[in-house]
Motif scaffolding. Structure first.
Motif, PDB file in Angstrom:
ATOM      1  N   LYS A   2       0.833  -1.204   0.000  1.00 18.95           N
ATOM      2  CA  LYS A   2       0.000   0.000   0.000  1.00 18.95           C
ATOM      3  C   LYS A   2       0.860   1.244   0.000  1.00 18.95           C
ATOM      4  O   LYS A   2       1.978   1.243   0.475  1.00 18.95           O
ATOM      5  CB  LYS A   2      -0.901   0.019   1.234  1.00 18.95           C
ATOM      6  CG  LYS A   2      -1.904  -1.135   1.262  1.00 18.95           C
ATOM      7  CD  LYS A   2      -2.786  -1.045   2.471  1.00 18.95           C
ATOM      8  CE  LYS A   2      -3.816  -2.175   2.496  1.00 18.95           C
ATOM      9  NZ  LYS A   2      -4.684  -2.099   3.684  1.00 18.95           N
ATOM     10  N   LYS A   3       0.287   2.336  -0.514  1.00 25.26           N
ATOM     11  CA  LYS A   3       1.007   3.604  -0.484  1.00 25.26           C
ATOM     12  C   LYS A   3       0.050   4.694  -0.018  1.00 25.26           C
ATOM     13  O   LYS A   3      -1.171   4.574  -0.116  1.00 25.26           O
ATOM     14  CB  LYS A   3       1.581   3.951  -1.854  1.00 25.26           C
ATOM     15  CG  LYS A   3       0.562   4.116  -2.965  1.00 25.26           C
ATOM     16  CD  LYS A   3       1.272   4.448  -4.254  1.00 25.26           C
ATOM     17  CE  LYS A   3       0.276   4.675  -5.394  1.00 25.26           C
ATOM     18  NZ  LYS A   3      -0.404   3.446  -5.793  1.00 25.26           N
ATOM     19  N   TRP A 581       7.674   3.446   2.239  1.00 27.62           N
ATOM     20  CA  TRP A 581       7.406   3.688   0.819  1.00 27.62           C
ATOM     21  C   TRP A 581       6.696   5.031   0.650  1.00 27.62           C
ATOM     22  O   TRP A 581       5.666   5.293   1.264  1.00 27.62           O
ATOM     23  CB  TRP A 581       6.546   2.537   0.300  1.00 27.62           C
ATOM     24  CG  TRP A 581       6.116   2.651  -1.133  1.00 27.62           C
ATOM     25  CD1 TRP A 581       6.742   3.290  -2.146  1.00 27.62           C
ATOM     26  CD2 TRP A 581       4.939   2.070  -1.690  1.00 27.62           C
ATOM     27  NE1 TRP A 581       6.049   3.147  -3.317  1.00 27.62           N
ATOM     28  CE2 TRP A 581       4.940   2.390  -3.072  1.00 27.62           C
ATOM     29  CE3 TRP A 581       3.905   1.289  -1.187  1.00 27.62           C
ATOM     30  CZ2 TRP A 581       3.927   1.976  -3.928  1.00 27.62           C
ATOM     31  CZ3 TRP A 581       2.897   0.866  -2.037  1.00 27.62           C
ATOM     32  CH2 TRP A 581       2.918   1.219  -3.401  1.00 27.62           C
ATOM     33  N   LYS A 583       5.383   8.217  -2.257  1.00 29.14           N
ATOM     34  CA  LYS A 583       5.163   8.666  -3.631  1.00 29.14           C
ATOM     35  C   LYS A 583       4.829  10.154  -3.610  1.00 29.14           C
ATOM     36  O   LYS A 583       4.159  10.646  -2.705  1.00 29.14           O
ATOM     37  CB  LYS A 583       4.013   7.901  -4.294  1.00 29.14           C
ATOM     38  CG  LYS A 583       4.377   6.489  -4.720  1.00 29.14           C
ATOM     39  CD  LYS A 583       3.264   5.847  -5.528  1.00 29.14           C
ATOM     40  CE  LYS A 583       3.217   6.385  -6.942  1.00 29.14           C
ATOM     41  NZ  LYS A 583       4.328   5.874  -7.764  1.00 29.14           N
ATOM     42  N   ASN A 667       8.671   6.000  -7.125  1.00 32.49           N
ATOM     43  CA  ASN A 667       8.470   5.435  -5.800  1.00 32.49           C
ATOM     44  C   ASN A 667       9.743   5.685  -4.982  1.00 32.49           C
ATOM     45  O   ASN A 667      10.847   5.404  -5.445  1.00 32.49           O
ATOM     46  CB  ASN A 667       8.223   3.926  -5.882  1.00 32.49           C
ATOM     47  CG  ASN A 667       7.003   3.574  -6.687  1.00 32.49           C
ATOM     48  OD1 ASN A 667       5.892   3.569  -6.180  1.00 32.49           O
ATOM     49  ND2 ASN A 667       7.203   3.280  -7.970  1.00 32.49           N
ATOM     50  N   TYR A 669      11.802   4.726  -1.588  1.00 30.13           N
ATOM     51  CA  TYR A 669      11.891   3.732  -0.524  1.00 30.13           C
ATOM     52  C   TYR A 669      12.978   4.152   0.465  1.00 30.13           C
ATOM     53  O   TYR A 669      14.165   4.208   0.129  1.00 30.13           O
ATOM     54  CB  TYR A 669      12.195   2.354  -1.097  1.00 30.13           C
ATOM     55  CG  TYR A 669      11.077   1.835  -1.969  1.00 30.13           C
ATOM     56  CD1 TYR A 669      10.004   1.149  -1.418  1.00 30.13           C
ATOM     57  CD2 TYR A 669      11.066   2.082  -3.344  1.00 30.13           C
ATOM     58  CE1 TYR A 669       8.952   0.708  -2.207  1.00 30.13           C
ATOM     59  CE2 TYR A 669      10.029   1.641  -4.141  1.00 30.13           C
ATOM     60  CZ  TYR A 669       8.973   0.958  -3.570  1.00 30.13           C
ATOM     61  OH  TYR A 669       7.927   0.525  -4.346  1.00 30.13           O
ATOM     62  N   TYR A 689      10.904  -6.184  -8.397  1.00 27.35           N
ATOM     63  CA  TYR A 689       9.741  -5.376  -8.731  1.00 27.35           C
ATOM     64  C   TYR A 689       8.519  -6.236  -9.001  1.00 27.35           C
ATOM     65  O   TYR A 689       8.619  -7.439  -9.281  1.00 27.35           O
ATOM     66  CB  TYR A 689      10.067  -4.497  -9.940  1.00 27.35           C
ATOM     67  CG  TYR A 689      11.233  -3.574  -9.685  1.00 27.35           C
ATOM     68  CD1 TYR A 689      11.136  -2.538  -8.764  1.00 27.35           C
ATOM     69  CD2 TYR A 689      12.449  -3.762 -10.347  1.00 27.35           C
ATOM     70  CE1 TYR A 689      12.206  -1.693  -8.522  1.00 27.35           C
ATOM     71  CE2 TYR A 689      13.525  -2.925 -10.110  1.00 27.35           C
ATOM     72  CZ  TYR A 689      13.410  -1.903  -9.191  1.00 27.35           C
ATOM     73  OH  TYR A 689      14.467  -1.075  -8.932  1.00 27.35           O
ATOM     74  N   THR A 690       7.372  -5.570  -8.924  1.00 28.41           N
ATOM     75  CA  THR A 690       6.108  -6.286  -9.105  1.00 28.41           C
ATOM     76  C   THR A 690       5.940  -6.826 -10.523  1.00 28.41           C
ATOM     77  O   THR A 690       5.137  -7.730 -10.751  1.00 28.41           O
ATOM     78  CB  THR A 690       4.925  -5.365  -8.774  1.00 28.41           C
ATOM     79  OG1 THR A 690       5.039  -4.160  -9.545  1.00 28.41           O
ATOM     80  CG2 THR A 690       4.923  -5.012  -7.287  1.00 28.41           C
ATOM     81  N   LYS A 717      12.746   4.759  -7.250  1.00 30.20           N
ATOM     82  CA  LYS A 717      12.537   3.708  -8.231  1.00 30.20           C
ATOM     83  C   LYS A 717      11.332   4.022  -9.105  1.00 30.20           C
ATOM     84  O   LYS A 717      10.278   4.427  -8.610  1.00 30.20           O
ATOM     85  CB  LYS A 717      12.325   2.354  -7.531  1.00 30.20           C
ATOM     86  CG  LYS A 717      13.474   1.930  -6.640  1.00 30.20           C
ATOM     87  CD  LYS A 717      14.741   1.700  -7.443  1.00 30.20           C
ATOM     88  CE  LYS A 717      15.913   1.336  -6.566  1.00 30.20           C
ATOM     89  NZ  LYS A 717      17.159   1.199  -7.344  1.00 30.20           N
ATOM     90  N   LYS A 719       9.764   1.737 -10.755  1.00 30.82           N
ATOM     91  CA  LYS A 719       8.846   0.613 -10.608  1.00 30.82           C
ATOM     92  C   LYS A 719       8.487   0.409  -9.146  1.00 30.82           C
ATOM     93  O   LYS A 719       9.207   0.834  -8.243  1.00 30.82           O
ATOM     94  CB  LYS A 719       9.477  -0.656 -11.166  1.00 30.82           C
ATOM     95  CG  LYS A 719       9.842  -0.593 -12.639  1.00 30.82           C
ATOM     96  CD  LYS A 719      10.486  -1.903 -13.085  1.00 30.82           C
ATOM     97  CE  LYS A 719      10.906  -1.860 -14.537  1.00 30.82           C
ATOM     98  NZ  LYS A 719      11.533  -3.138 -14.963  1.00 30.82           N
ATOM     99  N   GLU A 720       7.408  -0.287  -8.934  1.00 33.42           N
ATOM    100  CA  GLU A 720       6.966  -0.607  -7.584  1.00 33.42           C
ATOM    101  C   GLU A 720       7.673  -1.871  -7.113  1.00 33.42           C
ATOM    102  O   GLU A 720       7.766  -2.868  -7.837  1.00 33.42           O
ATOM    103  CB  GLU A 720       5.446  -0.800  -7.574  1.00 33.42           C
ATOM    104  CG  GLU A 720       4.864  -0.999  -6.184  1.00 33.42           C
ATOM    105  CD  GLU A 720       3.353  -1.095  -6.229  1.00 33.42           C
ATOM    106  OE1 GLU A 720       2.809  -1.994  -5.559  1.00 33.42           O
ATOM    107  OE2 GLU A 720       2.727  -0.285  -6.946  1.00 33.42           O
ATOM    108  N   SER A 722       8.325  -5.200  -4.911  1.00 29.74           N
ATOM    109  CA  SER A 722       7.565  -6.249  -4.231  1.00 29.74           C
ATOM    110  C   SER A 722       8.327  -6.783  -3.012  1.00 29.74           C
ATOM    111  O   SER A 722       7.741  -7.035  -1.968  1.00 29.74           O
ATOM    112  CB  SER A 722       7.279  -7.408  -5.187  1.00 29.74           C
ATOM    113  OG  SER A 722       8.485  -8.008  -5.639  1.00 29.74           O
TER     114      SER A 722
END
Length: 777
Positions: A2-3, A581, A583, A667, A669, A689-690, A717, A719-720, A722
């Protein structure tokens, strides 16, 4: 995952374990301090760059030796002349000589300083080691004379002998003296053990002699230590002086002799057939030529000649001399190109070593020369010899190794790879310390560790799936996780180390491999390591010379690494403590209000709300209009004109780069790492990544310089993510990999049941798949 986002700011949902309390002790300015006074100061003999200084000097000792082997009572007697050249700036009133054979004397300190205890079950060998032995094995010095035949006074102190010179030996002067001596050779397969000695083969009634530490050897007098005359008690090996050797070895006429140096009289000691094969071997580069065959050796085992032959060997610029002799020997050889000259790679072995030795030994010798030379210098000596002696020990140009198949000719893969590894290792010792001549008595790691590192590289070049025991970082983790009371720094005298193999061999080899693969990179490391080898070949380096040269040639400050890996005992254990995390918020007012409404509804909902629908048919506000006001109809999640205006003004104020960043979808982190073990190392982080892809980021160890306990770093990043793995390629020797994952993963530990016991060194034990396969034919 979640974000959570907020306009004009960063926010986060935290995924972590509870953060531990900050350590109370100082958490910086320790591990990154320069070594400074912990190293010897540079001087005119050894520079601050790690190179020999403009006034560097070392002594020289030349030897002429005549020795005779008595195969009937397993003894030798010898005469030698030593020519000692004082290249130092100092006047010497006496000289010190090593009498290493006295380590086996009945008055030796070796058994006295060894712990012993009574167990519920004791075998004969264990009891003998407690009682010691009453055998006459010490070195008998019959006389020490000058060239005029006059006695020179000497004082024997256990394994050392002081020679009192008639007049001081001034700088640049030379002195010569002779000695007569003798001793009884011991059975090294007995409880006495040790490097030299004999092995008896009861089935054919013959002996195989591996003669080392067999003559009085000059001790080293150096600029950094003076005389190195620390007593030899068994583990700490040798500090020795370079010189030229002329050696005559008299043995039974049917014996084959291998030795340091070049055979001077092959026509007198070899048969015409052997001589012809020897000449063929000197021109053969692709495979070994068998000079004395197994059938020929087996015939000699039965005949046992009574007459004698004298083998003559010359060796130049060597620090020691060793030899082997037996009528059991098969002998093969091949030529190896090295720096525009040919080197003879050779092996001597009894029939007990075949088929393994005929297939592998000399080929492994040749491979070792190629591999080590590529990383150091062209092998400078004319021969390199491997001898099968159920042993593992090195000397200039010759080494004694193990690895025998079972009587049916089958063997386990452990025996095969163990044999190949020990040959690589012992032949490799020609480079360290036989040529790069460090003091093994004081710093075992300077030869064993450096050599084990090069052995690992040579093993990987031999077979892509080679089962190397030492070298990869993760293999040292169990040792580094040992109890503190069982650990010493690498920079510890060899006699004071509890876990000698891991400390002197495996840990320094692992440290060098980590330097090469992770800290410096292969290109920089290889350049610096070769520079060290070439600077100090045929000289006496110290640890400071190695440390300084590696930094000087690479341009990388490594003091933190030497401090942690060589001067300390802390392990590597870095934990991912927390990940947050973030954004950037680029939502419109309508999107933001909708998201806020979802959050508010989620926050307001609980089990009571669901049940109150039934249990409270009507609230007061629902029943009585007089209890209502503005807020009962107000919707805070409705987008107002003011909201739209504020959003437009915010967007209009942004520069093009700010708008690009706002709409990038990045993103962020924020990761917190904790140094649980104490040994600082780089952060090697794999982001998965996802979408199924991944990448690795490498953060230098210096990120810990201001806080050696805990650091935080933000990663942007596209990408998101995982999940995240710390040290995914197992490069840092982390002792606890369970805290290297986010989110946490279950990492099972395993144990294996085994049956104790074992046989002679290098002999098969356990399952033998080769034998089972043959039995099914």
């Amino acid at each position: 995952m979640k974000k959570h986002v907020l306009l004009g700011a960063l926010a986060a949902i935290i995924f972590s374990l509870p953060t531990q309390a900050q350590r109370t002790e100082q958490n910086h300015a320790e591990r990154f301090e320069q070594l400074g006074t912990e190293l010897r100061s540079p001087n005119v003999y050894r520079t601050a760059s790690g190179a020999p200084g403009h006034m560097y000097w070392q002594q020289q000792a030349n030897h002429e030796i005549e020795v005779e082997l008595n195969d009937d009572n397993q003894s030798i007697k010898g005469w030698q002349k030593i020519t000692y050249i004082n290249n130092s700036p100092d006047e010497l009133k006496y000289l010190w000589i090593q009498l290493d054979q006295n380590e086996r004397d009945k008055d030796s300190n070796t058994p006295k300083i060894a712990e012993s205890r009574i167990n519920p079950r004791m075998n004969l060998r264990q009891l003998e080691s407690i009682l010691w032995h009453d055998m006459d094995l010490g070195l008998k010095i019959n006389n020490v004379k000058n060239l005029a035949g006059e006695d020179i006074p000497v004082t024997i102190v256990k394994t050392m002998m002081r020679v009192d010179l008639p007049q001081p030996l001034r700088p640049g002067e030379t002195t010569e003296f002779t000695m007569d001596w003798s001793f009884n050779i011991h059975d090294r397969m007995s409880f006495i053990g040790g490097r030299p000695g004999y092995e008896f083969f009861p089935k054919d009634g013959n002996y195989l002699y591996t003669m080392a530490e067999w003559f009085p050897r000059m001790a080293v007098y150096s600029d950094f230590e003076g005389w190195q005359h620390k007593e030899f008690v068994g583990r700490g090996e040798f500090a020795l002086v370079f010189g030229d050797y002329k050696v005559k070895i008299t043995v039974p006429a049917d014996h084959m002799v291998g030795a340091t140096g070049v055979l001077q009289n092959p026509e007198q000691v070899l048969s015409s057939t052997e001589l012809q094969r020897w000449e063929q071997a000197k021109k053969t580069y692709d495979k070994p030529i068998v000079i004395r065959t197994q059938a020929e050796a087996e015939r000699l085992e039965k005949q046992k000649a009574r007459d004698k032959k004298t083998w003559v060997f010359h060796a130049e610029n060597v620090r020691d001399f060793a030899w082997t002799s037996s009528r059991k020997f098969i002998w093969d050889a091949m030529a190896v190109k090295q720096g525009g000259k040919d080197v003879m790679a050779m092996s001597y072995y009894g029939k007990e070593g075949n088929p393994l030795w005929e297939q592998y030994s000399t080929r492994v010798v040749a491979h070792t020369l190629h591999s080590y030379s590529a990383r150091t210098f062209d092998y400078p000596y004319p021969v390199a010899i491997s001898v099968e002696g159920s042993n593992g020990m090195e000397y200039p140009m010759i080494c004694f190794n193990y690895g025998r198949p079972d009587e049916d000719g089958t063997y386990t893969d452990a025996v095969k790879y163990g044999m190949i590894s020990v040959i690589i290792h012992e032949v490799g010792h020609n480079y360290f310390p036989m040529i790069v001549n460090s003091d093994e008595r004081q710093w075992s790691w300077m030869d064993e560790g450096l050599n084990t590192f090069l052995q690992y590289l040579a093993e990987q070049e031999w077979d892509r799936n080679y089962p190397s025991r030492r070298g990869p970082a993760h293999k040292i983790a169990p040792y580094m996780a040992s109890e503190k009371r069982l650990l010493e720094p690498i920079m510890t005298n060899s006699e004071n180390i509890i876990q000698f193999g891991p400390n002197a061999y495996a840990k320094p080899a692992t440290a060098l491999n980590i330097l090469r693969e992770t800290i410096m990179g292969r290109e920089l490391f290889d350049f610096a390591f070769k520079e060290y080898a070439q600077r100090w070949m045929f000289k006496h380096p110290t640890p400071e010379d190695f440390f300084r040269t590696m930094e000087d040639a690479s341009g990388i400050d490594l003091d933190w690494f030497w401090r942690g890996w060589f001067f300390g005992t802390e392990p590597v254990d870095i934990s991912i403590e927390q990940v947050r995390w973030f954004k950037l918020d680029n939502r419109t007012p309508a999107q933001k209000k909708a998201d806020e409404q979802k959050v508010a509804e989620r926050e307001a909902y609980h089990v009571g709300v669901e049940r109150n629908v039934k249990d409270i048919p009507q609230t007061v506000v629902e029943r009585d209009p007089a209890t209502r006001d503005f807020y009962n109809s107000y919707n805070p999640f409705t987008v107002t004109p003011d909201d739209e205006k504020a959003y437009k003004e915010f967007i209009d104020r942004l520069s093009p780069k700010e708008k690009e960043l706002l709409n990038s979808g990045l993103n962020f982190y924020e990761m917190t790492f904790r140094n649980e073990g104490g040994l600082v190392m780089p952060l090697i982080i794999q982001f998965n990544y996802t979408d199924g892809t991944s990448e690795i980021e490498r953060i230098p160890a210096q990120i810990w310089r201001l806080n050696e306990t805990e650091v935080t770093k933000v990663f942007a990043k596209k990408k998101e993510v995982s999940h995240i793995v710390l040290d995914p390629l197992r490069e840092t020797a982390d002792i606890d990999e369970s805290n290297n994952y986010w989110p946490r993963q279950f990492v099972p530990s395993r144990f294996e049941m085994f049956r104790g016991g074992g046989g002679a060194r290098g002999v098969s034990s356990g399952d033998n798949p080769m034998r089972r396969a043959r039995s099914r034919r």
